[in-house]
Enzyme design. Structure first.
Site, mmCIF file in Angstrom:
data_model
loop_
_atom_site.group_PDB
_atom_site.id
_atom_site.type_symbol
_atom_site.label_atom_id
_atom_site.label_comp_id
_atom_site.label_asym_id
_atom_site.label_seq_id
_atom_site.Cartn_x
_atom_site.Cartn_y
_atom_site.Cartn_z
ATOM 1 N N ASP A 92 60.161 24.729 47.370
ATOM 2 C CA ASP A 92 59.528 25.290 48.360
ATOM 3 C C ASP A 92 58.356 25.599 47.592
ATOM 4 O OD1 ASP A 92 57.547 26.237 49.723
ATOM 5 O OD2 ASP A 92 58.642 25.426 51.202
ATOM 6 N N ILE A 93 56.949 24.562 47.659
ATOM 7 C CA ILE A 93 55.685 25.042 46.528
ATOM 8 C C ILE A 93 55.731 26.449 47.030
ATOM 9 C CG2 ILE A 93 53.558 25.237 45.801
ATOM 10 C CD1 ILE A 93 53.925 21.546 46.146
ATOM 11 N N ASN A 100 46.507 24.864 49.995
ATOM 12 C CA ASN A 100 45.228 23.800 51.139
ATOM 13 C C ASN A 100 44.107 24.080 51.743
ATOM 14 O OD1 ASN A 100 46.691 21.580 50.890
ATOM 15 N ND2 ASN A 100 48.340 22.268 52.415
ATOM 16 N N HIS A 105 43.134 19.623 52.012
ATOM 17 C CA HIS A 105 44.326 18.812 51.494
ATOM 18 C C HIS A 105 44.490 17.456 50.959
ATOM 19 C CE1 HIS A 105 45.708 21.045 55.566
ATOM 20 N NE2 HIS A 105 44.878 21.683 55.935
ATOM 21 N N ASP A 109 47.498 17.209 49.000
ATOM 22 C CA ASP A 109 47.801 15.781 48.391
ATOM 23 C C ASP A 109 48.542 15.293 46.978
ATOM 24 O OD1 ASP A 109 48.299 16.348 50.706
ATOM 25 O OD2 ASP A 109 46.760 14.301 51.726
ATOM 26 N N GLU A 134 55.367 20.568 52.278
ATOM 27 C CA GLU A 134 56.323 21.732 50.404
ATOM 28 C C GLU A 134 57.338 21.403 49.951
ATOM 29 O OE1 GLU A 134 54.720 25.236 52.648
ATOM 30 O OE2 GLU A 134 54.654 22.775 53.305
#
Length: 211
Positions: A92-93, A100, A105, A109, A134
């Site tokens: 997970d980031i 974001n 966003h 991305d 994520e």
């Protein structure tokens, strides 16, 4: 003759019922043959495209959750029969929502796409998937636990050192990783265990691998 024609119709129907989708009458015209061949090749390519789109996450081009579950379940069944052991990592980031909210966003991305390219290169031998947002997963079939953890730690370090190269805005970020290994032969349970380890990684400071 009518008998012959009737026999041809019956045979043609039989072929179609058994899966054939085209046929030619003899003697056939070469132009018709190549035209039908071209149409069938196009159809096969379209089917392959549809299948690929159904199994791939549109943003990252990694396998999606559906494909991941199908393939890991198949693998776990084989491993169970051989009394082996599978393992899974959830990644997970860290603070992705802040990326974001702060940069938009589109930048988020970019980060996901850049990270996905690294996944594809760093885990070529293993099944990697985008689980949504994520969150990512890596499945290790019959891999040595220490070898898997070493690779995950190397990946975590690489992202920490190079993440700014993934976006035009040079966003620096880290990842947290939860690792679970068997003997567990249901992907839902293995994923749940890895997710709990990921939660521990987040709660204990992030940017680490917890097993």
């Amino acid at each position: 003759c009518w008998v012959c024609l009737g026999g041809c119709v019956v045979l043609s129907s039989l072929f179609l019922k058994n899966g054939a989708n085209d046929y030619l009458h003899k003697p056939f015209n070469s132009e018709e043959f190549y035209c039908r061949l071209s149409q069938n090749v196009d159809m096969l390519e379209q089917i392959a495209t549809i299948k690929r789109q159904a199994n791939t996450d549109y943003l990252t081009n990694l396998p999606n959750r559906r494909y991941f579950f199908e393939e890991t379940n198949k693998s776990l069944k084989k491993i169970k029969n051989k009394q082996g052991s599978g393992a899974l990592a959830m990644l997970d980031i860290d603070h992705f929502k802040i990326i974001n909210d702060t940069h938009g966003h589109d930048v988020g991305d970019e980060v996901l796409k850049g990270l996905s390219i690294c996944f594809s290169k760093y885990f070529k031998k293993y099944l990697v998937a985008s689980l949504g947002g994520e969150e990512f997963a890596v499945y290790f079939a019959n891999a040595d636990k220490q070898e898997a953890l070493k690779r995950l730690e190397g990946f975590r370090y690489f992202i920490e050192a190079n993440s700014q190269e993934f976006s035009k805005e040079k966003i620096k970020f880290t990842i947290s990783i939860g690792f679970a290994d068997g003997p567990v032969y249901q992907i839902d349970e293995l994923l749940k265990q890895a997710d709990l380890k990921l939660y521990d990684a987040k709660e204990s400071g992030r940017n680490k691998v917890v097993s």
